[in-house]
Motif scaffolding. Structure first.
Motif, PDB file in Angstrom:
ATOM      1  N   UNK A 327       0.864  -1.181   0.000  1.00 23.94           N
ATOM      2  CA  UNK A 327       0.000   0.000   0.000  1.00 23.94           C
ATOM      3  C   UNK A 327       0.898   1.227   0.000  1.00 23.94           C
ATOM      4  N   UNK A 328       0.772   2.034  -1.042  1.00 26.91           N
ATOM      5  CA  UNK A 328       1.608   3.225  -1.169  1.00 26.91           C
ATOM      6  C   UNK A 328       0.956   4.401  -0.456  1.00 26.91           C
ATOM      7  N   UNK A 329      -0.149   4.871  -0.968  1.00 24.13           N
ATOM      8  CA  UNK A 329      -0.887   5.988  -0.352  1.00 24.13           C
ATOM      9  C   UNK A 329      -2.382   5.702  -0.441  1.00 24.13           C
ATOM     10  N   UNK A 330      -3.101   6.186   0.555  1.00 23.31           N
ATOM     11  CA  UNK A 330      -4.561   6.063   0.568  1.00 23.31           C
ATOM     12  C   UNK A 330      -5.150   7.345   1.145  1.00 23.31           C
ATOM     13  N   UNK A 331      -6.414   7.649   0.833  1.00 24.26           N
ATOM     14  CA  UNK A 331      -7.077   8.790   1.480  1.00 24.26           C
ATOM     15  C   UNK A 331      -7.143   8.589   2.984  1.00 24.26           C
TER      16      UNK A 331
END
Length: 373
Positions: A327-331
């Protein structure tokens, strides 16, 4: 006229000297506060002035004012009878003297002189309304501030609280729905389709795997992980139907808030998610938005419409069967987990009280509540 009597009168903040005839009739007075003389009968002008001058040495300094002549005859001034005393006869001695105070006390006190209308202070009767009547009138007519507050608190529909749902019946209770209910119906594993498949012997293994069965396997595995959270005070609903034919895969309700949970089943695959893309294995990244695609916003609008408190709803994306997850980026309101990481949601708290959890659950399990989602 030397038979006139001058009496002092003080009431309602006035300090006056009244001039009375021998029979007690008032014919004029002097107001010591304003320095004016009022004569009730013009023919007694000089007599009133002389009587007041004898009583007050500096009477010439007082002004003189004639009372206004009313268009109608004023009522006669009250008579002030002299104080009656019992004279002792000769021979009565001390016994009669001892009874004298009782005789004087038996005589009722003479009423005070009548105060003319123009000199009378403001009447108390204007505000001497009975208290019970005033309180009742105040209740009938609330203050403007309270009226304005009541109008602001009242919605445009005229209701002062959230809408009420009808009584919950077995047909409308979503608590009995199983994970992947829509996929089960499509695959014929529930309802009439299951009877047909059993009757025709169509339950044999298919040569090619159906993607719907893969998705259903993921829904079942996520549902099993969510059920583990119920011992920590969480409530779970599966396959919440929406009016457009879609559904919220799972709805998790508990002390840490409400989460719309979506399952992604990719057996033995390496998954990388971030920057709005999803990459599975060696395939090219595909656009994958993590916004409100899983129904969190719609769930929040429905639940807050029937609750009297805020109901924050987040999104949880669960990948099942994967070999690795990057997982790189998420809201900020989206969590991306593997199926064994779902248990990390158990200690979350401080968002909803136990009473609020039950209220949200009662609303969410009612099919009618989602009719306008």
């Amino acid at each position: 006229m030397h038979d006139l009597k001058v009496t002092s009168w003080q009431l309602f903040g006035h300090d006056r000297l009244y001039v009375n005839l021998p029979d007690g009739t008032a014919i004029g007075w002097a107001d010591l506060g304003s320095g004016t003389i009022t004569v009730l009968h013009p023919r007694y002008r000089d007599a009133v002035t002389d009587a007041l001058a004898r009583q007050v040495p500096d009477m010439p300094a007082l002004g003189e004012a004639e009372p206004p002549r009313p268009a109608f005859a004023p009522p006669p001034a009250p008579r002030i009878p002299p104080l009656r005393r019992t004279r002792m006869r000769k021979g009565e001695g001390e016994g009669a003297a001892a009874r004298a105070p009782e005789t004087e006390a038996a005589v009722p006190p003479a009423p005070g002189p009548r105060v003319p209308e123009q000199a009378r202070p403001p009447r108390q009767e204007q505000t001497s309304e009975p208290r019970a009547e005033r309180d009742q009138e105040d209740r009938r007519q609330p203050p403007p501030v309270k009226q304005a507050q009541a109008r602001r608190a009242e919605p445009a529909t005229g209701r002062t609280g959230p809408p009420e749902l009808p009584a919950l019946g077995p047909a409308d209770d979503l608590a009995a729905r199983r994970p992947g209910a829509a996929l089960r119906e499509q695959l014929g594993e529930s309802g009439a389709g299951a009877l047909v498949r059993v009757a025709t012997g169509a339950l044999r293994r298919q040569k090619e795997a159906d993607p719907r069965r893969t998705a259903l396997a993921g829904e079942r595995r996520v549902g099993a992980e969510l059920r583990r959270l119920m011992r920590h005070g969480w409530r779970v609903l599966h396959s919440v139907p929406l009016p457009d034919g879609t559904e919220i895969g799972h709805l998790l309700i508990g002390p840490g808030g409400v989460f719309a949970v979506h399952a992604e089943h990719h057996p033995q695959a390496s998954v990388r998610i971030g920057d709005g893309t999803l990459r599975i294995g060696d395939a090219d990244p595909e656009p994958y938005a993590l916004g409100d695609r899983f129904g969190a916003g719609r769930a929040q609008r429905v639940l807050e419409a029937y609750c009297t408190f805020p109901v924050p709803v987040g999104t949880v994306l669960v990948f099942t069967g994967v070999a690795s997850l990057d997982v790189v980026t998420t809201p900020p309101d989206v969590r991306v987990l593997r199926e064994r990481q779902v248990s990390a949601l158990a200690p979350l708290s401080g968002v909803l009280t136990p009473t609020q959890v039950e209220r949200v659950y009662d609303v969410a399990r009612h099919r009618e509540a989602w009719a306008g989602a």
